[in-house]
Motif scaffolding. Structure first.
Motif, PDB file in Angstrom:
ATOM      1  N   LEU A  85       6.068   7.529 -21.579  1.00 16.70           N
ATOM      2  CA  LEU A  85       6.931   6.357 -21.651  1.00 16.70           C
ATOM      3  C   LEU A  85       6.369   5.308 -22.613  1.00 16.70           C
ATOM      4  O   LEU A  85       7.113   4.667 -23.374  1.00 16.70           O
ATOM      5  CB  LEU A  85       7.115   5.753 -20.257  1.00 16.70           C
ATOM      6  CG  LEU A  85       7.921   6.610 -19.269  1.00 16.70           C
ATOM      7  CD1 LEU A  85       7.829   6.037 -17.862  1.00 16.70           C
ATOM      8  CD2 LEU A  85       9.376   6.717 -19.705  1.00 16.70           C
ATOM      9  N   GLU A  86       5.049   5.136 -22.588  1.00 17.64           N
ATOM     10  CA  GLU A  86       4.421   4.172 -23.502  1.00 17.64           C
ATOM     11  C   GLU A  86       4.597   4.614 -24.957  1.00 17.64           C
ATOM     12  O   GLU A  86       4.877   3.801 -25.846  1.00 17.64           O
ATOM     13  CB  GLU A  86       2.942   4.033 -23.170  1.00 17.64           C
ATOM     14  CG  GLU A  86       2.182   3.050 -24.066  1.00 17.64           C
ATOM     15  CD  GLU A  86       2.723   1.633 -23.992  1.00 17.64           C
ATOM     16  OE1 GLU A  86       2.605   0.903 -24.999  1.00 17.64           O
ATOM     17  OE2 GLU A  86       3.276   1.257 -22.930  1.00 17.64           O
ATOM     18  N   ARG A  89       8.109   3.836 -26.017  1.00 11.20           N
ATOM     19  CA  ARG A  89       8.306   2.401 -26.271  1.00 11.20           C
ATOM     20  C   ARG A  89       7.682   1.967 -27.591  1.00 11.20           C
ATOM     21  O   ARG A  89       8.247   1.148 -28.319  1.00 11.20           O
ATOM     22  CB  ARG A  89       7.729   1.579 -25.111  1.00 11.20           C
ATOM     23  CG  ARG A  89       8.568   1.660 -23.834  1.00 11.20           C
ATOM     24  CD  ARG A  89       8.251   0.529 -22.890  1.00 11.20           C
ATOM     25  NE  ARG A  89       6.831   0.493 -22.516  1.00 11.20           N
ATOM     26  CZ  ARG A  89       6.281  -0.443 -21.754  1.00 11.20           C
ATOM     27  NH1 ARG A  89       7.010  -1.444 -21.308  1.00 11.20           N
ATOM     28  NH2 ARG A  89       5.003  -0.373 -21.443  1.00 11.20           N
ATOM     29  N   ILE A  98      15.993   5.145 -20.787  1.00 14.31           N
ATOM     30  CA  ILE A  98      15.213   6.378 -20.681  1.00 14.31           C
ATOM     31  C   ILE A  98      15.496   6.980 -19.313  1.00 14.31           C
ATOM     32  O   ILE A  98      15.233   6.357 -18.278  1.00 14.31           O
ATOM     33  CB  ILE A  98      13.704   6.129 -20.832  1.00 14.31           C
ATOM     34  CG1 ILE A  98      13.385   5.402 -22.144  1.00 14.31           C
ATOM     35  CG2 ILE A  98      12.950   7.457 -20.774  1.00 14.31           C
ATOM     36  CD1 ILE A  98      11.934   4.981 -22.267  1.00 14.31           C
ATOM     37  N   LEU A 118       6.292   3.261 -13.232  1.00 16.18           N
ATOM     38  CA  LEU A 118       7.209   4.006 -14.096  1.00 16.18           C
ATOM     39  C   LEU A 118       8.414   3.150 -14.461  1.00 16.18           C
ATOM     40  O   LEU A 118       8.873   3.169 -15.614  1.00 16.18           O
ATOM     41  CB  LEU A 118       7.659   5.291 -13.400  1.00 16.18           C
ATOM     42  CG  LEU A 118       6.567   6.340 -13.169  1.00 16.18           C
ATOM     43  CD1 LEU A 118       7.100   7.474 -12.301  1.00 16.18           C
ATOM     44  CD2 LEU A 118       6.040   6.883 -14.496  1.00 16.18           C
ATOM     45  N   GLY A 122       9.543   1.580 -18.411  1.00 15.26           N
ATOM     46  CA  GLY A 122      10.782   1.840 -19.135  1.00 15.26           C
ATOM     47  C   GLY A 122      11.719   2.858 -18.521  1.00 15.26           C
ATOM     48  O   GLY A 122      12.811   3.086 -19.045  1.00 15.26           O
ATOM     49  N   LEU A 123      11.316   3.495 -17.414  1.00  9.00           N
ATOM     50  CA  LEU A 123      12.216   4.467 -16.781  1.00  9.00           C
ATOM     51  C   LEU A 123      13.411   3.725 -16.191  1.00  9.00           C
ATOM     52  O   LEU A 123      13.259   2.866 -15.332  1.00  9.00           O
ATOM     53  CB  LEU A 123      11.474   5.233 -15.683  1.00  9.00           C
ATOM     54  CG  LEU A 123      12.291   6.283 -14.917  1.00  9.00           C
ATOM     55  CD1 LEU A 123      12.851   7.339 -15.845  1.00  9.00           C
ATOM     56  CD2 LEU A 123      11.443   6.919 -13.813  1.00  9.00           C
TER      57      LEU A 123
END
Length: 290
Positions: A85-86, A89, A98, A118, A122-123
């Motif tokens: 996720l990082e 981003r 996402i 999480l 950005g989840l």
């Protein structure tokens, strides 16, 4: 992109860029499903996922929506998912959405604090297969999930602030258990209150265990009328503010919208189909493989 095997994404993610994070499904026993029968479950090497994300950046100048495949990506370790996720981003700062597949048992295996991490990373949405709220049906389809698992998993998602879309299948109880299937599914949905749902009509997948059960006479397919009556019962009895993705290609009356605002209109369309649609009189369900 270096996709391996068959790739699936939910139809609401039609405009999303796909990044393969896991291979296959960690359960892969559901009798109705053949989505991941071509591979064993595996979490991809993080460097390979990073390379695909970087390659995606070179291909697309602007990406607002990403979907992470394959099945139940949420089963991966939290620290691994946070790295993915990082990286997304950092690589796609313009990305607003996402999403991924995740089972209710995947939610249960993570702490609320992990799930919150999480969410903060950005989840924005998790797609989860409910399939049925009926314990008998869940056992017959070998889902390896119970009503209690759903309640606990959804409670953790709610506490962490992660929106969930629950999908389920009209007709999965067959001709004999249609009533129990839809009543228990509706009851469970009213209890756990998902942010979105995606009901779809049963489609027997070629090569599936369910297909063999049908051939042996162990599973009798529902009628078209039963499929419509299941959706009618659902719309008459749902009491949740949610988005309704009822426009799967196999549904007899494709429709979608916010509930309860669109509920009365949708119900009228289902009732009209029951009364007037010639398909409603067919004794054999008419759907197509995914």
């Amino acid at each position: 992109m270096r996709y391996e095997g068959k790739i699936y994404r939910p139809w609401p993610e039609a405009n999303s860029v796909l990044i393969q994070v896991t291979l296959g499904c960690s359960i892969n026993t559901c009798t109705f499903c053949t989505m991941f029968d071509d591979k064993r479950f595996k979490i991809r090497d993080i460097e390979d996922v990073f390379a695909d994300i970087e390659q995606m950046r070179r291909v697309y100048t602007h990406v607002e929506s990403l979907f992470l495949t394959d099945g139940n990506v949420l089963a991966a370790r939290t620290d691994y998912l946070l790295q993915v996720l990082e990286k997304i981003r950092e690589t796609f700062p313009e990305c607003k959405h996402i999403a991924l597949y995740g089972g209710m048992n995947d939610f249960r295996r993570k702490s609320v604090d992990e799930l919150k991490e999480l969410k903060e990373a950005g989840l924005s949405l998790v797609y989860s297969g409910l399939e049925s709220g009926d314990s008998v049906v869940l056992e017959k389809i070998k889902k390896r999930m119970t009503q209690e698992h759903v309640i606990e998993g959804m409670a953790r998602a709610k506490e962490a602030g992660i929106p969930v879309l629950l999908s389920f299948i009209f007709g999965l109880g067959g001709r004999e258990r249609s009533k129990e299937h839809i009543e228990e599914t509706t009851r469970l949905l009213n209890m756990v209150k998902p942010e979105q749902i995606a009901p779809m009509a049963l489609a027997v997948q070629p090569g599936s265990e369910l297909e063999r059960e049908v051939e042996r006479g162990e599973f009798v397919l529902p009628t078209q009328l039963q499929i419509l009556e299941e959706e009618k019962y659902l719309l008459e009895n749902l009491d949740v503010d949610m988005f309704y993705w009822g426009d799967h290609g196999n549904n007899i009356v494709p429709q979608r919208g916010y509930l309860p605002d669109s509920q009365e209109f949708m119900l009228k369309r289902i009732n009209a189909a029951i009364e007037n649609n010639p398909m409603a009189k067919d004794n054999v369900i008419q759907t197509f493989a995914w």
